[in-house]
Design an enzyme around this catalytic site. Structure first.
Site, PDB file in Angstrom:
ATOM      1  CD  GLU A 101      -5.391   0.732   3.084  1.00 45.50           C
ATOM      2  OE1 GLU A 101      -5.647   1.139   1.939  1.00 45.50           O
ATOM      3  OE2 GLU A 101      -5.519  -0.446   3.435  1.00 45.50           O
TER       4      GLU A 101
ATOM      5  CB  SER B 165      -9.367  -1.313   3.718  1.00 49.49           C
ATOM      6  OG  SER B 165      -9.973  -2.495   3.250  1.00 49.49           O
TER       7      SER B 165
ATOM      8  NE  ARG C 175      -3.641  -2.413   0.081  1.00 52.36           N
ATOM      9  CZ  ARG C 175      -3.273  -3.560  -0.501  1.00 52.36           C
ATOM     10  NH1 ARG C 175      -2.145  -3.616  -1.186  1.00 52.36           N
ATOM     11  NH2 ARG C 175      -4.021  -4.636  -0.411  1.00 52.36           N
TER      12      ARG C 175
END
Length: 339
Positions: free
Chosen positions: A334, A238, A163
């Protein structure tokens, strides 16, 4: 010609947060890039906005917001072992994946139904169900807004990790990704390592004969069943990364929590399921004012209506503190907070 306008961004971010940009300009094609650089020099801050699926927007943005809306997909080259496909940054990611499957350009189907644009995908190095975007990227073309130059970067130069990418560590607004090229192998094999896929009725029946269309459809069905539709219930997917811990830390956690959900990594580390940690802390389905945790997926924070960035920040911090106290594991957000 570039037109700068004031714009309500409430419908431009999937969390549905109340936000307004005092200056927004739409990027539609490469011919605008030099003028865009000139315009950017007149603002202290520049923010590049794709599909708005991985951001937490403040109520008022003073930055110049560049809304990426360029479109186009083409087959650049074909060899005996792969297709080289290029997509413009403003293409809808899910629609692009679906069109690739339709054309027989396979390898992205596990990433179906991820919200956002093609240009935003490399920034986050999106991944799902056993496939990471970095495995499929040939190169990324990006415009340096400050230096007025176009750069083509291979996957190594993008410095992809979980990520993460080169672009996430650069100053906000320096780079505008204009196009992404994907190398999609002709020797295709379904990636069915994740339990959700192996246990899906259609894929379980098909086994090794599963088609890319079946994988695509199964991923869409699973995601729709587990995750809320942003058009119905505002969310950014998420909200926390799955934390990665050392083997020793994993063993200690597993000893204290036998049902701990974790995935072994190639280097020996373990990726913990952040959703499981949050669920065990009792947050699934809970609300704090206008925001809360989704009742079917604890990794997803939702806007029940009228929320602001501050509401999201307070909920996220409360969850982080609770999980850290219970498991001694720090969760990392995130979505990027934009003020």
């Amino acid at each position: 010609m570039l037109h700068v306008i004031s714009q309500d961004l409430s419908s431009f971010n999937t969390l549905g947060l109340r936000s307004n940009a005092s200056a927004l300009v739409r990027y539609e094609h490469a011919g605008q890039l030099p003028a865009l650089s000139q315009l950017a020099q007149t603002y202290k801050k520049v923010f590049v906005l794709g599909g708005g699926s991985n951001v937490v927007l403040a109520p008022d943005l003073s930055a110049l917001v560049v809304k990426v809306e360029s479109r186009g997909v083409r087959l650049v080259a074909e060899s005996s072992d792969a297709w080289l496909v290029e997509a413009q940054a403003g293409e809808n990611w899910h629609e692009f994946v679906g069109s690739c499957v339709d054309k027989g350009w396979l390898g992205l189907e596990n990433l179906a139904l991820i919200p956002g644009t093609v240009g935003a995908a490399p920034v986050q190095n999106i991944g799902a169900y056993g496939v990471e975007l970095e495995q499929r990227i040939q190169s990324v073309t990006a415009w340096n807004l400050q230096e007025c130059r176009l750069v083509e970067m291979n996957a190594e130069a993008c410095r992809f990790s979980y990520r993460d990418s080169f672009f996430k560590h650069e100053p906000m607004g320096r780079w505008l990704i204009t196009a992404v090229r994907f190398r999609l192998p002709k020797a295709w094999k379904a990636v069915l390592g994740y339990p959700d896929l192996r246990q899906h009725a259609i894929l379980a029946a098909a086994g090794e004969n599963a088609t890319a269309r079946q994988v695509f459809d199964a991923v869409c069905e699973i995601r729709r069943r587990k995750l809320p539709d942003p058009a119905v219930l505002g969310n950014a997917g998420s909200f926390f990364k799955n934390p990665v811990v050392s083997p020793a830390r994993y063993e200690a956690l597993h000893k204290a929590h036998e049902q701990l959900v974790a995935y072994p990594q190639d280097n020996g580390d373990y990726k913990l399921a952040a959703g499981w940690l949050i669920d065990q802390a009792g947050w699934k389905g809970r609300r704090m004012g206008p925001v809360g945790v989704h009742d079917r997926q604890a990794l997803v924070l939702v806007n029940h209506g009228g929320a602001t960035a501050q509401d999201i920040a307070q909920l996220a911090q409360t969850i982080r503190v609770d999980v850290a106290a219970r498991f001694d594991v720090v969760l990392e957000q995130e979505p990027v907070a934009i003020a």
